[in-house]
Write an enzyme that holds these catalytic residues in place. Structure first.
Site, short mmCIF file in Angstrom:
data_model
loop_
_atom_site.label_atom_id
_atom_site.label_comp_id
_atom_site.label_asym_id
_atom_site.label_seq_id
_atom_site.Cartn_x
_atom_site.Cartn_y
_atom_site.Cartn_z
N ASP A 256 0.86 -1.19 0.00
CA ASP A 256 0.00 0.00 0.00
C ASP A 256 0.89 1.24 0.00
OD1 ASP A 256 -3.23 0.35 0.71
OD2 ASP A 256 -2.03 2.13 1.11
N CYS A 348 -14.33 -0.73 -7.16
CA CYS A 348 -15.39 -0.15 -6.33
C CYS A 348 -16.00 1.09 -6.99
CB CYS A 348 -14.88 0.16 -4.93
SG CYS A 348 -13.44 1.21 -4.90
N1 SAH Z 1 -8.12 -3.89 0.18
C1 SAH Z 1 -8.38 -2.92 1.23
C2 SAH Z 1 -9.00 -1.65 0.72
C3 SAH Z 1 -8.17 -0.90 -0.27
S1 SAH Z 1 -8.61 0.77 -0.41
C4 SAH Z 1 -9.28 -3.56 2.27
O1 SAH Z 1 -9.94 -4.55 1.98
O2 SAH Z 1 -9.34 -3.04 3.38
C5 SAH Z 1 -7.44 1.40 -1.49
C6 SAH Z 1 -6.05 1.53 -0.91
O3 SAH Z 1 -5.20 1.88 -2.00
C7 SAH Z 1 -5.83 2.59 0.14
O4 SAH Z 1 -5.31 1.99 1.29
C8 SAH Z 1 -4.78 3.55 -0.46
O5 SAH Z 1 -3.81 3.97 0.47
C9 SAH Z 1 -4.14 2.68 -1.50
N2 SAH Z 1 -3.55 3.32 -2.67
C10 SAH Z 1 -4.05 4.30 -3.43
N3 SAH Z 1 -3.25 4.55 -4.51
C11 SAH Z 1 -2.21 3.69 -4.40
C12 SAH Z 1 -1.06 3.42 -5.21
N4 SAH Z 1 -0.84 4.09 -6.35
N5 SAH Z 1 -0.22 2.46 -4.80
C13 SAH Z 1 -0.45 1.75 -3.67
N6 SAH Z 1 -1.51 1.96 -2.88
C14 SAH Z 1 -2.39 2.91 -3.24
#
Ligand code: SAH
Length: 404
Positions: A256, A348
């Site tokens: 992340d 989503c």
């Molecule tokens: N799978 C998680 C929800 C993900 S929400 C669950 O089930 O709880 C989306 C996530 O993507 C967020 O935590 C955000 O910090 C991350 N994010 C956004 N852009 C990103 C990128 N370019 N690289 C890595 N992480 C990213």
């Protein structure tokens, strides 16, 4: 705009809408866009009667003076309830629905706005801490807030802790004053909650996004049924998928871009060591696009990959760019899966339909030269109801596929 007369209720404003908007309301959809009104201005947070071009009252709604969604339907033409009583009854119905349909968790969305016929109100439960958000002018009322507190106490006990959180961007659109955090009942903002027999930390006071993605709860359990071997959870946030995978996989890596999210993920893993098959999960702070590119180039292979990116398409116009983003991620993931490997891929964005998502995956499969067999096409958990007449209530896609 005119004051009501004749068959209508004296003192209640009647707003006329065009034919397109009337058809939408007749089809069971609760929104009236500002561009579909015969007038350009609507009052702030008032009950209004909504009438068609001929003046026939179709429904009753709540108005906003600023949102592009100028009116939101709350009942039929003869709706005559007091709003606090109306809200109380609907929150109680929302709680009963979750008690019936949500299994294996003390964390779920108790009220999901239009999906629970309470436009502009969201209430999430995390064990004994409840987080409330008001998203419209009409819901941002002290008497409604107090009604919500009372009914939550009646439904869940007097010892509940209730916090109101404000989403800055939405409050701005509705011309509501900024709101950081407000304790409405009790004194706690933190707790530990359960999902599928695993424990997670919750802190309503932590940062901008706080709380779990409760809508993925059933998909976590499904993912754990298919996952095996070495697993990679991309966009892992606080570790929702990663922890579930760690119960069945031999190695799990979570990726992340957010350091605070990874810190909570690590703390969540520590809470559950006894229940995890492996004691350690690797948490990597990185941009997922860069990391997948590097891993794919280095031919790093996995048996299970989860992709759960943020909503790339926040509106229709962004859908094309979003499709490219999804394709790039899925293409790389397909190349990195061993034969027999499992891909759990999510979107989503409401604006990316299930059909669009299927096409994206097909196109990635062709480019990756892999056969992708879809085991399950899943959606959001049942506490985020999809209302048949309101397409916007359906947004989450979770495909589980096996790769040859
Ligand atoms: N799978 C998680 C929800 C993900 S929400 C669950 O089930 O709880 C989306 C996530 O993507 C967020 O935590 C955000 O910090 C991350 N994010 C956004 N852009 C990103 C990128 N370019 N690289 C890595 N992480 C990213």
């Amino acid at each position: 705009m005119s004051k009501a007369s004749g068959a209508s209720t004296p003192g209640i404003l009647i707003v006329r809408i065009n034919g397109r908007a009337a058809a939408r309301i007749r089809s069971g959809h609760p929104w009236v866009y500002r561009s579909d009104l015969s007038i350009s201005e609507t009052p702030r947070a008032e009950i209004v009667r909504i009438a068609d071009e001929k003046g026939r009252v179709l429904a009753t709604g709540l108005s906003s003076s600023s949102s592009q969604i100028a009116l939101r339907v709350i009942g039929g033409a003869d709706f005559a309830e007091e709003l606090p009583g109306w809200l109380t009854q609907r929150v109680a119905a929302g709680a009963a629905y979750r008690r019936r349909w949500v299994k294996a968790s003390d964390a779920y969305r108790v009220v999901f706005s239009e999906a629970d016929a309470l436009p502009g109100l969201i209430i999430d439960r995390y064990n004994d801490v409840f987080a409330l958000q008001t998203l419209t002018q009409a819901m941002d009322r002290e008497d409604l807030r107090q009604a919500a507190v009372s009914v939550l106490k009646a439904e869940f006990g007097n010892n509940v802790h209730i916090v109101e959180r404000g989403e800055a961007r939405i409050r701005e659109l509705e011309e509501l004053p900024p709101l950081e955090l407000r304790q409405l009942a009790g004194d706690k903002t933190r707790t530990i909650f359960m999902m599928n027999d695993l424990q997670f930390h919750y802190d309503a006071a932590a940062g901008q996004k706080s709380g779990a993605f409760l809508d993925q709860r059933e998909n976590y359990a499904a993912a754990a049924q298919y996952a095996h071997g070495e697993a990679l959870d991309v966009f892992c946030y606080q570790g929702g998928f990663a922890l579930h995978l760690a119960r069945v996989c031999s190695k799990v890596t979570g990726v992340d871009a957010s350091r605070p999210a990874l810190e909570v993920a690590e703390a969540n893993a520590e809470l559950n060591v006894a229940k995890l098959k492996i004691p350690e999960i690797d948490w990597i702070e990185a941009n997922a696009f860069d990391l997948l590119k590097d891993y794919a180039a280095a031919k790093t292979m996995y048996d299970t990959i989860v992709l759960d990116p943020p909503a790339f398409a926040k509106n229709k116009r962004a859908a094309d760019a979003a499709a490219r983003g999804y394709k790039e991620l899925n293409l790389r993931a397909l190349k990195m899966l061993r034969p027999g490997g499992v891909l759990i891929t999510n979107s989503c964005s409401h604006h990316v339909s299930e059909g669009d998502f299927s096409e994206m995956l097909a196109s990635a499969a062709i480019d990756a030269k892999r056969t992708v067999r879809i085991l399950e096409k899943r959606g959001q958990a049942k506490d985020h109801p999809v209302v048949a007449t309101i397409p916007e209530t359906s947004y989450l896609k979770c495909f589980v596929a096996v790769i040859a």
